[in-house]
Design a protein around this motif. Structure first.
Motif, mmCIF file in Angstrom:
data_model
loop_
_atom_site.group_PDB
_atom_site.id
_atom_site.type_symbol
_atom_site.label_atom_id
_atom_site.label_comp_id
_atom_site.label_asym_id
_atom_site.label_seq_id
_atom_site.Cartn_x
_atom_site.Cartn_y
_atom_site.Cartn_z
ATOM 1 N N HIS A 287 17.263 7.488 10.498
ATOM 2 C CA HIS A 287 17.234 8.856 9.975
ATOM 3 C C HIS A 287 17.836 8.898 8.579
ATOM 4 O O HIS A 287 18.850 8.253 8.304
ATOM 5 C CB HIS A 287 17.988 9.798 10.905
ATOM 6 N N ALA A 288 17.212 9.672 7.705
ATOM 7 C CA ALA A 288 17.680 9.774 6.321
ATOM 8 C C ALA A 288 19.014 10.498 6.214
ATOM 9 O O ALA A 288 19.680 10.415 5.176
ATOM 10 C CB ALA A 288 16.634 10.487 5.465
ATOM 11 N N ALA A 289 19.440 11.187 7.281
ATOM 12 C CA ALA A 289 20.659 11.997 7.212
ATOM 13 C C ALA A 289 21.926 11.159 7.241
ATOM 14 O O ALA A 289 23.012 11.677 6.980
ATOM 15 C CB ALA A 289 20.678 13.004 8.364
ATOM 16 N N THR A 290 21.833 9.876 7.581
ATOM 17 C CA THR A 290 23.028 9.049 7.663
ATOM 18 C C THR A 290 22.750 7.644 7.165
ATOM 19 O O THR A 290 21.690 7.088 7.415
ATOM 20 C CB THR A 290 23.567 8.992 9.107
ATOM 21 N N THR A 291 23.731 7.070 6.456
ATOM 22 C CA THR A 291 23.618 5.674 6.028
ATOM 23 C C THR A 291 24.115 4.725 7.106
ATOM 24 O O THR A 291 23.993 3.516 6.982
ATOM 25 C CB THR A 291 24.443 5.428 4.745
ATOM 26 N N TRP A 292 24.684 5.286 8.183
ATOM 27 C CA TRP A 292 25.209 4.438 9.253
ATOM 28 C C TRP A 292 24.089 3.740 10.015
ATOM 29 O O TRP A 292 24.352 2.821 10.781
ATOM 30 C CB TRP A 292 26.046 5.265 10.221
ATOM 31 N N THR A 293 22.874 4.201 9.844
ATOM 32 C CA THR A 293 21.744 3.566 10.521
ATOM 33 C C THR A 293 20.755 3.009 9.498
ATOM 34 O O THR A 293 19.546 3.081 9.678
ATOM 35 C CB THR A 293 21.038 4.557 11.468
ATOM 36 N N ALA A 294 21.293 2.445 8.428
ATOM 37 C CA ALA A 294 20.425 1.821 7.430
ATOM 38 C C ALA A 294 19.623 0.681 8.051
ATOM 39 O O ALA A 294 18.523 0.358 7.603
ATOM 40 C CB ALA A 294 21.258 1.313 6.253
ATOM 41 N N ARG A 295 20.204 0.045 9.081
ATOM 42 C CA ARG A 295 19.476 -0.949 9.874
ATOM 43 C C ARG A 295 19.746 -0.629 11.331
ATOM 44 O O ARG A 295 20.835 -0.195 11.687
ATOM 45 C CB ARG A 295 19.955 -2.356 9.518
ATOM 46 N N MET A 296 18.776 -0.850 12.200
ATOM 47 C CA MET A 296 18.956 -0.478 13.590
ATOM 48 C C MET A 296 18.187 -1.431 14.493
ATOM 49 O O MET A 296 17.317 -2.181 14.048
ATOM 50 C CB MET A 296 18.503 0.967 13.831
ATOM 51 N N GLY A 297 18.507 -1.397 15.777
ATOM 52 C CA GLY A 297 17.809 -2.209 16.762
ATOM 53 C C GLY A 297 18.230 -1.808 18.163
ATOM 54 O O GLY A 297 19.213 -1.073 18.362
ATOM 55 N N GLY A 298 17.502 -2.298 19.140
ATOM 56 C CA GLY A 298 17.749 -1.931 20.519
ATOM 57 C C GLY A 298 19.071 -2.473 21.035
ATOM 58 O O GLY A 298 19.554 -3.521 20.603
ATOM 59 N N GLY A 299 19.664 -1.753 21.987
ATOM 60 C CA GLY A 299 20.919 -2.160 22.596
ATOM 61 C C GLY A 299 20.732 -2.480 24.063
ATOM 62 O O GLY A 299 20.410 -3.600 24.436
ATOM 63 N N ALA A 300 20.906 -1.479 24.929
ATOM 64 C CA ALA A 300 20.752 -1.665 26.364
ATOM 65 C C ALA A 300 19.366 -1.219 26.808
ATOM 66 O O ALA A 300 18.816 -0.253 26.269
ATOM 67 C CB ALA A 300 21.814 -0.862 27.109
ATOM 68 N N PRO A 301 18.769 -1.889 27.795
ATOM 69 C CA PRO A 301 17.483 -1.422 28.335
ATOM 70 C C PRO A 301 17.586 0.023 28.810
ATOM 71 O O PRO A 301 18.562 0.400 29.474
ATOM 72 C CB PRO A 301 17.226 -2.382 29.500
ATOM 73 N N PRO A 302 16.610 0.863 28.483
ATOM 74 C CA PRO A 302 16.673 2.283 28.845
ATOM 75 C C PRO A 302 16.747 2.493 30.358
ATOM 76 O O PRO A 302 16.082 1.809 31.138
ATOM 77 C CB PRO A 302 15.377 2.853 28.268
#
Length: 371
Positions: free
Chosen positions: A255-270
């Motif tokens: 999301h453009a609203a935060t720089t905390w997610t400039a890179r992202m990826g999966g964590g736990a299986p849904p």
């Protein structure tokens, strides 16, 4: 946030290398660089099982003008020697080859998976099942097996891992009838993909998974878009958990609203909840060599998981330096919590994470925190 429980449950000191798959098979001293990023499942007896990534590293990789890497080959383990003049050794975990058009690396450690059984709440270790360890068994795993994620679909447990070799970085699947004895089914995603997470149940008779293909080139969203270009969490569907087709619509995007997610990826299986599929994923804020890893959540539509019903820009779980303070002499990385498992604990969600690429962290998150 105040957690009901938040502690390190398994650390490098808890690993008995005399019972490692490598024990007695290489002429070199090794140590546990990290025991981390555990896949997690609930066993039929009610206990929890962690599939812990053990990064077993050479104690003295540099000697006689060479640096050595560990590699599995044809049922055994090998040491490869590379002249120091031809490599970059700035990273203690790996080294890269100088020159050449493509970046190529080798590892001074090899990762395998260790089943660790916990009590039902994840407070203590009940048993360590060295006899069920999962070690490299194919050429596409010659540099190791990394970062298990476990899902239960019906009466079968499915475990995805990242398998590493010069041939490919691929996603492999293991299956089990009890979550302790695992059978390698082979490669299920052939492109570089670090985080394949199979949903904990079928949707309209199909298996679904979150994926995160790697890449270096990204195309920009239009000016003013709510999204930021870069790595995102995609989706795929399968009739049998072996053959996967990418889903046309995007999944969770930065999301453009935060720089905390400039890179992202999966964590736990849904995991399916009354409000939809609960997905825990990591966002990375640019900082230092690898960035700051935090855990976030999203709730996905129960019938159409490409639709995000609710999410939060604030992190759910953050790195906890006080937990690793007693292990500070072993640390080579900081500011990383990498969530890899999620099970229902009644009034809480029991979350398994790797802390600082060093140890296994169990966190009890109140269900009221996700609303």
């Amino acid at each position: 946030m105040t957690f009901v429980l938040d502690h390190l449950v398994f650390t490098p000191a808890d690993v008995d290398l005399a019972r490692s798959p490598l024990a007695g098979k290489i002429d070199a001293e090794t140590f546990v660089l990290g025991a981390f990023n555990p896949g997690m499942a609930r066993l039929r007896n009610g206990n929890l099982l962690l599939m812990v990534r053990i990064a077993e590293a050479l104690r003295h990789p540099k000697r006689d003008g060479h640096i050595h890497s560990l590699r599995w080959s044809d049922g055994g383990y090998r040491l490869d020697a590379w002249p120091l003049a031809l490599v970059d050794t700035a990273d203690p975990r790996a080294f890269t080859m100088a020159g050449g058009r493509w970046k190529a690396a080798a590892l001074t450690s090899l990762s395998w998976l260790l089943p660790v059984e916990l009590d039902p709440e994840g407070r203590r270790v009940e048993a360590v099942h060295y006899d069920c360890a999962v070690a490299p068994a194919a050429s596409y795993q010659c540099y190791g097996i990394e970062d298990a994620r476990i899902s239960r679909v019906g009466e079968r447990w499915l475990m995805t891992t990242c398998s590493v070799s010069p041939e490919r970085q691929c996603t492999t699947l293991h299956t089990s009838g009890d979550a302790r004895d695992w059978r390698l089914e082979g490669i299920v995603l052939d492109h570089q993909n670090k985080d394949m997470l199979i949903f904990g149940g079928l949707i309209d008779g199909e298996y679904w998974a979150q994926t995160r293909p790697l890449g270096n080139d990204w195309f920009a969203y239009p000016p003013g878009s709510e999204w930021r270009a870069g790595p995102s969490i995609n989706l795929a569907r399968s009739p049998d958990a072996l053959h996967w087709k990418p889903h046309d619509q995007p999944g969770i995007r930065p999301h453009a609203a935060t720089t905390w997610t400039a890179r992202m990826g999966g964590g736990a299986p849904p995991v399916l909840t009354p409000d939809g599929w609960l997905s825990l994923w990591h966002g990375v804020e640019p900082s230092g060599a690898v960035g700051i890893y935090r855990t976030y959540w999203s709730l996905l539509d129960p019938h159409a998981p490409d639709i995000v019903c609710r999410t939060a820009h604030q992190p759910l779980i953050e790195p906890a330096p006080h937990l690793t303070e007693p292990l500070k002499d072993q640390m080579y990385l900081a500011n990383v919590v990498f969530t890899t498992g999620l099970v229902d604990g009644g009034d809480v969600w029991i979350v398994a994470s790797g802390e600082a690429d060093l140890a296994c962290r169990i966190t009890h998150v109140p269900k009221s925190a996700i609303a």
